[in-house]
Design an enzyme around this catalytic site. Sequence first.
Site, PDB file in Angstrom:
ATOM      1  N   HIS A   1       0.852  -1.184   0.000  1.00 57.98           N
ATOM      2  CA  HIS A   1       0.000   0.000   0.000  1.00 57.98           C
ATOM      3  C   HIS A   1       0.884   1.229   0.000  1.00 57.98           C
ATOM      4  CE1 HIS A   1      -3.189   2.790   1.119  1.00 57.98           C
ATOM      5  NE2 HIS A   1      -4.026   1.852   0.725  1.00 57.98           N
TER       6      HIS A   1
ATOM      7  N   ASP B   1      -7.864  -5.379   0.077  1.00 57.60           N
ATOM      8  CA  ASP B   1      -8.367  -6.285  -0.954  1.00 57.60           C
ATOM      9  C   ASP B   1      -8.014  -7.742  -0.705  1.00 57.60           C
ATOM     10  OD1 ASP B   1      -9.646  -4.407  -2.606  1.00 57.60           O
ATOM     11  OD2 ASP B   1      -7.714  -3.719  -3.344  1.00 57.60           O
TER      12      ASP B   1
HETATM   13  N1  CMC Z   1       4.147  -7.548  -4.187  1.00 58.26           N
HETATM   14  C1  CMC Z   1       5.490  -7.548  -4.254  1.00 58.26           C
HETATM   15  N2  CMC Z   1       6.234  -6.436  -4.071  1.00 58.26           N
HETATM   16  C2  CMC Z   1       5.584  -5.298  -3.813  1.00 58.26           C
HETATM   17  C3  CMC Z   1       4.167  -5.237  -3.723  1.00 58.26           C
HETATM   18  C4  CMC Z   1       3.462  -6.427  -3.921  1.00 58.26           C
HETATM   19  N3  CMC Z   1       2.143  -6.439  -3.861  1.00 58.26           N
HETATM   20  N4  CMC Z   1       3.797  -3.992  -3.482  1.00 58.26           N
HETATM   21  C5  CMC Z   1       4.925  -3.260  -3.409  1.00 58.26           C
HETATM   22  N5  CMC Z   1       6.005  -4.060  -3.609  1.00 58.26           N
HETATM   23  C6  CMC Z   1       7.416  -3.650  -3.586  1.00 58.26           C
HETATM   24  C7  CMC Z   1       7.803  -3.030  -4.924  1.00 58.26           C
HETATM   25  O1  CMC Z   1       8.309  -3.996  -5.817  1.00 58.26           O
HETATM   26  C8  CMC Z   1       8.841  -2.025  -4.504  1.00 58.26           C
HETATM   27  O2  CMC Z   1      10.028  -2.718  -4.223  1.00 58.26           O
HETATM   28  P1  CMC Z   1      11.487  -2.048  -4.536  1.00 58.26           P
HETATM   29  O3  CMC Z   1      11.538  -0.818  -3.673  1.00 58.26           O
HETATM   30  O4  CMC Z   1      12.466  -3.096  -4.142  1.00 58.26           O
HETATM   31  O5  CMC Z   1      11.459  -1.713  -5.990  1.00 58.26           O
HETATM   32  C9  CMC Z   1       8.319  -1.501  -3.176  1.00 58.26           C
HETATM   33  O6  CMC Z   1       7.559  -2.585  -2.645  1.00 58.26           O
HETATM   34  C10 CMC Z   1       7.454  -0.256  -3.328  1.00 58.26           C
HETATM   35  O7  CMC Z   1       6.409  -0.581  -4.240  1.00 58.26           O
HETATM   36  P2  CMC Z   1       5.717   0.446  -5.232  1.00 58.26           P
HETATM   37  O8  CMC Z   1       5.072  -0.306  -6.341  1.00 58.26           O
HETATM   38  O9  CMC Z   1       6.702   1.514  -5.602  1.00 58.26           O
HETATM   39  O10 CMC Z   1       4.641   1.067  -4.272  1.00 58.26           O
HETATM   40  P3  CMC Z   1       3.448   2.018  -4.680  1.00 58.26           P
HETATM   41  O11 CMC Z   1       3.152   2.810  -3.490  1.00 58.26           O
HETATM   42  O12 CMC Z   1       3.720   2.711  -5.954  1.00 58.26           O
HETATM   43  O13 CMC Z   1       2.265   0.981  -5.006  1.00 58.26           O
HETATM   44  C11 CMC Z   1       0.489  -0.523  -4.737  1.00 58.26           C
HETATM   45  C12 CMC Z   1       1.285   0.609  -4.109  1.00 58.26           C
HETATM   46  C13 CMC Z   1      -0.758  -0.800  -3.904  1.00 58.26           C
HETATM   47  C14 CMC Z   1       0.027  -0.105  -6.151  1.00 58.26           C
HETATM   48  C15 CMC Z   1       1.385  -1.781  -4.811  1.00 58.26           C
HETATM   49  O14 CMC Z   1       1.723  -2.195  -3.504  1.00 58.26           O
HETATM   50  C16 CMC Z   1       0.739  -2.913  -5.587  1.00 58.26           C
HETATM   51  O15 CMC Z   1       0.824  -2.932  -6.821  1.00 58.26           O
HETATM   52  N6  CMC Z   1       0.088  -3.895  -4.882  1.00 58.26           N
HETATM   53  C17 CMC Z   1      -0.613  -4.980  -5.544  1.00 58.26           C
HETATM   54  C18 CMC Z   1      -1.971  -4.519  -6.047  1.00 58.26           C
HETATM   55  C19 CMC Z   1      -2.939  -4.285  -4.918  1.00 58.26           C
HETATM   56  O16 CMC Z   1      -3.096  -5.108  -4.036  1.00 58.26           O
HETATM   57  N7  CMC Z   1      -3.650  -3.145  -4.999  1.00 58.26           N
HETATM   58  C20 CMC Z   1      -4.652  -2.775  -3.988  1.00 58.26           C
HETATM   59  C21 CMC Z   1      -4.207  -1.557  -3.246  1.00 58.26           C
HETATM   60  S1  CMC Z   1      -5.081  -1.213  -1.740  1.00 58.26           S
HETATM   61  C22 CMC Z   1      -6.703  -0.899  -2.139  1.00 58.26           C
HETATM   62  C23 CMC Z   1      -6.964  -0.028  -3.293  1.00 58.26           C
HETATM   63  O17 CMC Z   1      -6.276   0.986  -3.504  1.00 58.26           O
HETATM   64  O18 CMC Z   1      -7.927  -0.321  -3.973  1.00 58.26           O
END
Ligand code: CMC
Length: 379
Positions: A262, A316
């Site tokens: 998140h 989720d």
């Molecule tokens: N699985 C594996 N690694 C992850 C995940 C994940 N679900 N989420 C973040 N990371 C890692 C990412 O690879 C990165 O690592 P590094 O710094 O080594 O490159 C680090 O954590 C930061 O991730 P980010 O993608 O830059 O984080 P963000 O704030 O841009 O994205 C997010 C947040 C929710 C989009 C992302 O965590 C994600 O894609 N999660 C999976 C999809 C998901 O479950 N979405 C629902 C979100 S909550 C409810 C909603 O908004 O509807």
Amino acid sequence: MTVEYRAGLEGIPATQSSISFVDGQKGILEYRGIPIQELAMQPGNTFLETAYLLIWNELPNREALAEFEHEIQFHRRLKYRIRDMMKCFPESGHPMDALQACAAALGLFYSKRALDDPSYIREAVVRILAKIPTMVAAFQLMRKGNDPVQPRDDLSYGANFLYMLSEEEPDPIAARIFDISLTLHAEHTINASTFSAMVTASTLTDPYAVIASAVGTLAGPLHGGASEEVINMLEEIGSVENVRPFLEDRLTRKDKIMGFGHRVYKVKDPRAIILQQLAEQLFEKFGQDKYYDIAVELEKAVEEKLGHKGIYPNVDFYSGLVYRKLGIPTDLFTPVFAISRAAGWLAHWKEQLAENRIFRPTQIYTGLHNSPYIPIEKR
Ligand code: CMC
């Protein structure tokens, strides 16, 4: 003036708001100052009371709540022309696309716009909250070739939705758990769909366009679409033994694990904690779900591998298991999310209008200057 660019506007305030508060380090979520556990688990709380609180910034007294519920009941039905429009939708289409089209279509039927009139705001709020569940349920029945069922005035907001979906009156425990889950999803500060709603609202367009743009944004797999992806992922894992090999494989390929991570929470999402409890209550009453053990094992394995990065279950992760047990089809999980998040979108719409300035951020230009035009025959 040099302005720092941050991808995804991470950490950049986009507005001032008194609707909800998140502390991502401590795992706190509050609606109008009330902690989510305190609100959602109150025996007397309902989703409609929560929506009222979010939108009008006060807990309604008995009369105010009864009046609001009555207005919602009165506006639940859809115009037959909207149902006719839905008959033309392909049954293979995603229900979020159907919902977005229907939400936008409301603007055609209710075209009067009086954004500075509180009675207009109330009418729009009521109409949107009342009709979204009916539209989601109608599409579900129509794509199976059935006629939509009429809403039932003797049922609560959540129970009526489950009834319209399955054509059967839901068990009271199931209806109560569904209602709590609507409350848990109702609002969450400036997430992508709420930001989208606010940007659209800031142009002073009609509220149906505001909701339609938010629905479109919620649909993506990085946002509301994740709960659907979680179930698909649990199905793909298939067994507890396969959890760790699956995780290794995903991480090697640098794929995200759905339902984890998140932008704001660096601990387990407080809503995921409650949803897990709700899932367990449902399994106790209605029988186990084979995917639950896989989910628990996956949570453990992800924590071991990614806990140091602050990657924990988000809202989720367990919501899909709750919805599945309630008999909601997987591709309706995100529309159900939209039913509840409409309350938050409307609260932000109203807040935006109260102190509006159109959103018009800037950019950092990375292109060329003074480029020559090359005639087509020379390209
Ligand atoms: N699985 C594996 N690694 C992850 C995940 C994940 N679900 N989420 C973040 N990371 C890692 C990412 O690879 C990165 O690592 P590094 O710094 O080594 O490159 C680090 O954590 C930061 O991730 P980010 O993608 O830059 O984080 P963000 O704030 O841009 O994205 C997010 C947040 C929710 C989009 C992302 O965590 C994600 O894609 N999660 C999976 C999809 C998901 O479950 N979405 C629902 C979100 S909550 C409810 C909603 O908004 O509807």
